[in-house]
Design a protein around this motif. Structure first.
Motif, PDB file in Angstrom:
ATOM      1  N   SER A 129      -8.880  -7.798 -11.766  1.00 41.44           N
ATOM      2  CA  SER A 129     -10.004  -6.913 -12.103  1.00 41.44           C
ATOM      3  C   SER A 129     -10.883  -6.597 -10.905  1.00 41.44           C
ATOM      4  CB  SER A 129     -10.850  -7.524 -13.228  1.00 41.44           C
ATOM      5  OG  SER A 129     -11.393  -8.778 -12.836  1.00 41.44           O
ATOM      6  N   ARG A 132      -9.018  -4.127  -8.720  1.00 40.61           N
ATOM      7  CA  ARG A 132      -9.052  -2.812  -9.355  1.00 40.61           C
ATOM      8  C   ARG A 132     -10.429  -2.171  -9.186  1.00 40.61           C
ATOM      9  NH1 ARG A 132      -3.979  -0.871 -10.082  1.00 40.61           N
ATOM     10  NH2 ARG A 132      -2.676  -2.312 -11.275  1.00 40.61           N
ATOM     11  N   GLU A 136     -11.488   1.522  -7.672  1.00 35.37           N
ATOM     12  CA  GLU A 136     -12.205   2.472  -8.517  1.00 35.37           C
ATOM     13  C   GLU A 136     -13.606   2.790  -7.998  1.00 35.37           C
ATOM     14  OE1 GLU A 136     -12.111   0.538 -12.282  1.00 35.37           O
ATOM     15  OE2 GLU A 136      -9.914   0.695 -12.480  1.00 35.37           O
ATOM     16  N   ASN A 146      -7.472   6.278  -4.439  1.00 36.75           N
ATOM     17  CA  ASN A 146      -7.587   5.210  -5.438  1.00 36.75           C
ATOM     18  C   ASN A 146      -6.409   4.241  -5.453  1.00 36.75           C
ATOM     19  OD1 ASN A 146      -5.637   6.855  -6.472  1.00 36.75           O
ATOM     20  ND2 ASN A 146      -6.584   7.138  -8.479  1.00 36.75           N
ATOM     21  N   GLN A 147      -5.755   4.078  -4.302  1.00 38.49           N
ATOM     22  CA  GLN A 147      -4.665   3.109  -4.265  1.00 38.49           C
ATOM     23  C   GLN A 147      -4.472   2.564  -2.856  1.00 38.49           C
ATOM     24  OE1 GLN A 147      -0.900   4.901  -5.263  1.00 38.49           O
ATOM     25  NE2 GLN A 147      -1.288   6.735  -4.042  1.00 38.49           N
ATOM     26  N   ASP A 167      -0.173  -5.586 -13.869  1.00 38.80           N
ATOM     27  CA  ASP A 167      -0.523  -5.201 -12.497  1.00 38.80           C
ATOM     28  C   ASP A 167       0.681  -5.325 -11.569  1.00 38.80           C
ATOM     29  OD1 ASP A 167      -3.476  -4.760 -12.819  1.00 38.80           O
ATOM     30  OD2 ASP A 167      -3.357  -6.857 -13.450  1.00 38.80           O
ATOM     31  N   LEU A 170       0.736  -3.678  -8.138  1.00 36.09           N
ATOM     32  CA  LEU A 170       0.111  -4.392  -7.026  1.00 36.09           C
ATOM     33  C   LEU A 170       0.972  -5.566  -6.563  1.00 36.09           C
ATOM     34  CD1 LEU A 170      -3.626  -4.486  -8.236  1.00 36.09           C
ATOM     35  CD2 LEU A 170      -2.625  -2.984  -6.506  1.00 36.09           C
TER      36      LEU A 170
END
Length: 224
Positions: A129, A132, A136, A146-147, A167, A170
């Protein structure tokens, strides 16, 4: 302080005439362009010291080591510089390359050690989280999208990890890099060093989180 048009002209000419005879005939032009690039990289280093601790700033040699390269041209038609952060607790590194039509900056973890990569993956497996949230974040997306990028990825989850993990995108990565491209017009603008510094500043939450991950165990206990 800014990149001079003559520096770009030299690099463009080198792209078209990448041989030792031409380079020798234009050595003085190269030295002038190199000095301009070195001054810019130094200016960026100075700016970065205002918000990070940089242990080393290194300008890459223009001479290509053709022994280990598929590209056998003797010179790199670009100027590049790396910036290493200070100490075991400050992980991550910065990079800037200036090449007509292909200039970019990047930061992150290009080829983490086997141990570091496993630790990052275990963190992702347990709770991604916070990672992420970095992707974000408005400021991160403004500069880097965004990556995370990676020099290569596995086709599926690494051995020992769930292939159905939410995930897994990732988990498959072998590195974690954020990069940003610049047009020639942007590189030659008066505020280029300022824009580079803003982009590097935007990496700090990413670096701070991964530094914390790599210096603690899964219980949050310090390893250093």
């Amino acid at each position: 302080m800014q990149f001079e048009k003559s520096t770009f002209t030299f690099l463009k000419d080198l792209q078209k005439n990448n041989d030792r005879d031409w380079f020798a005939d234009h050595k003085e032009v190269y030295l002038k362009a190199q000095k301009n690039a070195k001054n810019i990289f130094s200016e960026i280093h100075k700016n970065m010291q205002m918000h990070d601790e940089i242990e080393k700033s290194k300008m890459m040699r223009i001479y290509r080591d053709v022994r280990f390269s598929t590209d056998k041209t003797p010179y790199k038609a670009h100027f590049a510089n790396s910036y290493s952060r200070l100490g075991a607790s400050l992980r991550g590194g910065y990079f800037l390359r200036i090449r007509p039509g292909e200039s970019f900056l990047a930061g992150g973890f290009w080829e983490p050690s086997k141990e570091d990569l496993f630790r990052i993956r275990k963190e992702i497996e347990q709770d991604a989280s916070e990672i992420r949230a970095i992707l974000e974040a408005k400021e991160f997306q403004k500069h880097f999208g965004n990556q995370f990028e990676s020099f290569s990825e596995l086709k599926t989850a690494p051995r020992g990890f769930d292939k159905e993990h939410p995930d897994v995108d990732l988990l498959r990565k072998k590195g974690f890099i954020a990069s940003k491209s610049f047009t020639d017009e942007q590189v030659l603008s008066e505020n280029f060093t300022v824009e580079v510094d803003k982009s590097f500043r935007a990496l700090r939450p990413f670096f701070n989180l991964f530094s914390d991950i790599l210096t603690t165990n899964l219980n949050g206990e310090s390893l250093i």
